[in-house]
Every structure is written in C-alpha cells, then in structure tokens.
Scaffold this motif. Structure first.
Motif, PDB file in Angstrom:
ATOM      1  N   GLU A   1      -0.085   6.491  11.796  1.00  0.00           N
ATOM      2  CA  GLU A   1       1.166   5.740  11.953  1.00  0.00           C
ATOM      3  C   GLU A   1       2.339   6.536  11.394  1.00  0.00           C
ATOM      4  O   GLU A   1       3.424   6.561  11.991  1.00  0.00           O
ATOM      5  CB  GLU A   1       1.056   4.394  11.239  1.00  0.00           C
ATOM      6  CG  GLU A   1       0.117   3.408  11.937  1.00  0.00           C
ATOM      7  CD  GLU A   1      -0.093   2.143  11.124  1.00  0.00           C
ATOM      8  OE1 GLU A   1       0.300   2.115   9.935  1.00  0.00           O
ATOM      9  OE2 GLU A   1      -0.656   1.173  11.679  1.00  0.00           O
ATOM     10  N   PHE A   2       2.112   7.195  10.270  1.00  0.00           N
ATOM     11  CA  PHE A   2       3.173   8.004   9.673  1.00  0.00           C
ATOM     12  C   PHE A   2       3.535   9.174  10.595  1.00  0.00           C
ATOM     13  O   PHE A   2       4.721   9.483  10.789  1.00  0.00           O
ATOM     14  CB  PHE A   2       2.744   8.514   8.302  1.00  0.00           C
ATOM     15  CG  PHE A   2       3.851   9.163   7.519  1.00  0.00           C
ATOM     16  CD1 PHE A   2       4.753   8.398   6.799  1.00  0.00           C
ATOM     17  CD2 PHE A   2       4.002  10.543   7.503  1.00  0.00           C
ATOM     18  CE1 PHE A   2       5.786   8.992   6.083  1.00  0.00           C
ATOM     19  CE2 PHE A   2       5.022  11.141   6.790  1.00  0.00           C
ATOM     20  CZ  PHE A   2       5.914  10.361   6.078  1.00  0.00           C
TER      21      PHE A   2
ATOM     22  N   SER B   1       0.855  -1.187   0.000  1.00  0.00           N
ATOM     23  CA  SER B   1       0.000   0.000   0.000  1.00  0.00           C
ATOM     24  C   SER B   1       0.888   1.232   0.000  1.00  0.00           C
ATOM     25  O   SER B   1       2.114   1.151   0.187  1.00  0.00           O
ATOM     26  CB  SER B   1      -0.882   0.010   1.248  1.00  0.00           C
ATOM     27  OG  SER B   1      -0.081   0.187   2.416  1.00  0.00           O
TER      28      SER B   1
ATOM     29  N   LEU C   1      -3.579   8.610   2.214  1.00  0.00           N
ATOM     30  CA  LEU C   1      -3.501   7.588   3.257  1.00  0.00           C
ATOM     31  C   LEU C   1      -4.801   7.543   4.046  1.00  0.00           C
ATOM     32  O   LEU C   1      -5.434   8.577   4.286  1.00  0.00           O
ATOM     33  CB  LEU C   1      -2.340   7.874   4.216  1.00  0.00           C
ATOM     34  CG  LEU C   1      -0.918   7.820   3.665  1.00  0.00           C
ATOM     35  CD1 LEU C   1       0.080   8.040   4.797  1.00  0.00           C
ATOM     36  CD2 LEU C   1      -0.641   6.508   2.961  1.00  0.00           C
TER      37      LEU C   1
ATOM     38  N   LYS D   1      -5.731   5.559   9.713  1.00  0.00           N
ATOM     39  CA  LYS D   1      -4.813   4.729  10.494  1.00  0.00           C
ATOM     40  C   LYS D   1      -3.389   4.863   9.972  1.00  0.00           C
ATOM     41  O   LYS D   1      -2.443   5.063  10.749  1.00  0.00           O
ATOM     42  CB  LYS D   1      -5.254   3.264  10.437  1.00  0.00           C
ATOM     43  CG  LYS D   1      -4.358   2.313  11.237  1.00  0.00           C
ATOM     44  CD  LYS D   1      -4.923   0.898  11.204  1.00  0.00           C
ATOM     45  CE  LYS D   1      -4.051  -0.053  12.043  1.00  0.00           C
ATOM     46  NZ  LYS D   1      -2.712  -0.221  11.498  1.00  0.00           N
ATOM     47  N   ALA D   2      -3.223   4.765   8.649  1.00  0.00           N
ATOM     48  CA  ALA D   2      -1.886   4.881   8.066  1.00  0.00           C
ATOM     49  C   ALA D   2      -1.321   6.273   8.270  1.00  0.00           C
ATOM     50  O   ALA D   2      -0.122   6.443   8.520  1.00  0.00           O
ATOM     51  CB  ALA D   2      -1.937   4.535   6.581  1.00  0.00           C
ATOM     52  N   SER D   3      -2.179   7.295   8.168  1.00  0.00           N
ATOM     53  CA  SER D   3      -1.731   8.672   8.380  1.00  0.00           C
ATOM     54  C   SER D   3      -1.250   8.868   9.810  1.00  0.00           C
ATOM     55  O   SER D   3      -0.226   9.515  10.062  1.00  0.00           O
ATOM     56  CB  SER D   3      -2.873   9.643   8.066  1.00  0.00           C
ATOM     57  OG  SER D   3      -2.457  10.982   8.222  1.00  0.00           O
TER      58      SER D   3
ATOM     59  N   GLY E   1       0.943   3.521   2.258  1.00  0.00           N
ATOM     60  CA  GLY E   1       1.485   3.670   3.600  1.00  0.00           C
ATOM     61  C   GLY E   1       2.721   2.822   3.830  1.00  0.00           C
ATOM     62  O   GLY E   1       3.677   3.250   4.491  1.00  0.00           O
ATOM     63  N   MET E   2       2.724   1.617   3.276  1.00  0.00           N
ATOM     64  CA  MET E   2       3.892   0.741   3.405  1.00  0.00           C
ATOM     65  C   MET E   2       5.085   1.326   2.674  1.00  0.00           C
ATOM     66  O   MET E   2       6.221   1.283   3.172  1.00  0.00           O
ATOM     67  CB  MET E   2       3.567  -0.644   2.849  1.00  0.00           C
ATOM     68  CG  MET E   2       2.581  -1.442   3.672  1.00  0.00           C
ATOM     69  SD  MET E   2       2.203  -3.016   2.869  1.00  0.00           S
ATOM     70  CE  MET E   2       0.945  -3.645   3.984  1.00  0.00           C
TER      71      MET E   2
ATOM     72  N   THR F   1       1.233  12.292   3.334  1.00  0.00           N
ATOM     73  CA  THR F   1       0.063  11.578   3.859  1.00  0.00           C
ATOM     74  C   THR F   1      -1.146  11.675   2.932  1.00  0.00           C
ATOM     75  O   THR F   1      -2.210  11.157   3.267  1.00  0.00           O
ATOM     76  CB  THR F   1      -0.327  12.127   5.247  1.00  0.00           C
ATOM     77  OG1 THR F   1      -0.642  13.520   5.136  1.00  0.00           O
ATOM     78  CG2 THR F   1       0.805  11.943   6.245  1.00  0.00           C
TER      79      THR F   1
ATOM     80  N   LYS G   1       6.680   3.987   4.628  1.00  0.00           N
ATOM     81  CA  LYS G   1       7.478   3.456   5.736  1.00  0.00           C
ATOM     82  C   LYS G   1       8.865   3.025   5.262  1.00  0.00           C
ATOM     83  O   LYS G   1       9.841   3.137   6.005  1.00  0.00           O
ATOM     84  CB  LYS G   1       6.739   2.300   6.399  1.00  0.00           C
ATOM     85  CG  LYS G   1       5.526   2.757   7.204  1.00  0.00           C
ATOM     86  CD  LYS G   1       4.680   1.601   7.700  1.00  0.00           C
ATOM     87  CE  LYS G   1       3.448   2.132   8.436  1.00  0.00           C
ATOM     88  NZ  LYS G   1       2.548   1.047   8.861  1.00  0.00           N
TER      89      LYS G   1
END
Length: 259
Positions: free
Chosen positions: A190-191, A154, A183, A186-188, A156-157, A180, A160
């Motif tokens: 985490e970032f 994804s 995203l 949740k992914a936003s 988001g991955m 972001t 990372k």
C-alpha cells in the motif's frame, strides 16, 4: 564475476529538456575525523523519479538523506534541492520537501486529523477540516481511524499520515529513510502504491532501504552503496530481480587485501 554498472540514461522518447533536477548531490562528502561516512557522492533525482538506495547498515544511505535534509553539514561538496544549496538556502529548501523516517514521530494523544492539522500549521499551510480528511483518505488511512488517537495506529497508518502531510505541503521531493521497515507485506504494498501516485504527480523521491524487491518493484532507479560510496547505479527496468540480487551480493562481498 557478474558485474554491471549502468549509468542513468535518458529515454529518447521523452522530452528531456523539461526534466528538472529536483535533488542533486555534487561530490557530496561527510567525514567524522578520520572516518568517511560519505565519499564524493554524485547523484541526481529528477521530477517523477523514485531513486532507491540499497546497502548494508553504515553504507552511507542515511547520511545522504540527512545531508539533503540539512540535519548535518557536508565536509565537502554540495546537496541541492531544485537547484538551491541546502546549507545556504535552508528555509527555502525545507519548504520543498517532506521527510518520512523509519518511525514517524506523531503526537500519540492527538488524532490523525489533529496531527495533520498541527504539522500543516507549523509549515504555514492552512486547510479546512474537510480538506484534511480528504488528504488522509487519499493517502489510504481508513475513515474510521481519522478521528482516533494515533496511539492506536499501526506503523503503516502512521506512514500514511506522513504521505498525507507531504500532499498537504505540496512537497516537490520526498526523502524517506527505511519507511517500509517492519511493515507487513500488505502495508508495504500500500505504501509503494502511494509513492507511485506521488511519482505520477512529478514528485521526486529518494529512499534509503534494504528491500530489493520493493526497490525493483517501485523504484525508477536503484543505487547500491558500500562504505560511503555509490558503487552501482541502474535503471530499475534494465535489470531483473535475480540480476539485482546477484549484483547486490557481489557488492557486499569482503574486499580482499592486496597481497
């Protein structure tokens, strides 16, 4: 009309003498013919700062990032990283930074681990397989995906992997352009947590974005740009989210022509 323009103030409880201006723009200007994309920008991002640039498309946010990256030459003024002019010391300054664009370009048929190893090698950084795996895990990539091809990742991955590369390069500054965008929440989040971890290590971050909530939640300082000019600077902890939204909307109102 609600109007607020707070200059960045040093907290007297901190030892300001030890602060380092990692990113600094001095009268930084970029013109394309008669069009001024960036107009006499003065901006400082210290170690451990997360400076979020807000503004509509075409406001000058990406131009600012690109000038610090030395992707384009300034028409006037200077962009400096750790005191070094990026146009005169391009090789030295590039070693100090890591860049994560809106869509991070990785080789889709390589794994996350292979991409990280490849880009580290280009930058002259050699790490063992175990070290690279540890960097990816520390940057939030699920262990099951470390050895999977990036074409299965994804957005988001992929971001990372970008953070892992910044860690591997021991970057002193991060330059982020809409990282972001697209995203999920949740992914936003985490970032943002990863950026806060980098902040604690003293990394200076300059981030162009549209998300007022993330700017307030993650940033230490917020700037609002319009038509190539930085018209407001505020410390993130000095303004509430409703106040920030109101300030932003006021800044985006059409300018009335003089009668």
């Amino acid at each position: 009309m609600f109007q607020r323009n707070l200059l960045l103030q040093a907290d007297i409880s901190q030892d300001w003498k030890n602060w380092i201006n990692m990113l600094q723009a001095t009268n930084l200007t970029k013109k394309y013919g008669n069009f001024t994309a960036l107009n006499a920008l003065n901006l400082t991002v210290n170690e451990g700062d997360i400076f979020c640039l807000l503004g509509a498309n075409g406001a000058g946010k990406s131009t600012t990032i690109n000038l610090f990256l030395n992707f384009i030459d300034p028409s006037e003024g200077k962009a400096a990283i750790n005191g070094l002019d990026v146009t005169k010391k391009a090789k030295e300054t590039k070693r100090l930074i890591s860049y994560i664009p809106e869509n991070l370009m990785l080789y889709p048929n390589l794994t996350g681990l292979e991409n990280l190893d490849f880009f580290c090698g280009i930058g002259g950084k050699n790490h063992t397989r175990e070290e690279l795996e540890g960097l990816l895990k520390e940057s939030g990539l699920q262990p099951d995906f470390i050895n999977k091809r990036v074409n299965s990742y994804s957005k988001g991955m992929r971001q990372k992997v970008g953070i892992a590369l910044a860690r591997a390069r021991d970057a002193k500054a991060l330059l982020l352009d809409e990282p972001t965008s697209g995203l999920d929440p949740k992914a936003s989040n985490e970032f943002s947590e990863l950026l806060l971890e980098m902040k604690e290590k003293g990394v200076a971050t300059l981030m162009a974005m549209h998300d007022l909530f993330r700017a307030k939640d993650t940033g230490t300082h917020i700037g609002i740009m319009r038509e190539g000019m930085l018209i407001h600077q505020v410390a993130a902890d000095s303004i509430s989210l409703p106040e920030l939204e109101k300030l932003y909307l006021e800044a985006m109102k059409p300018i009335k022509a003089a009668s």
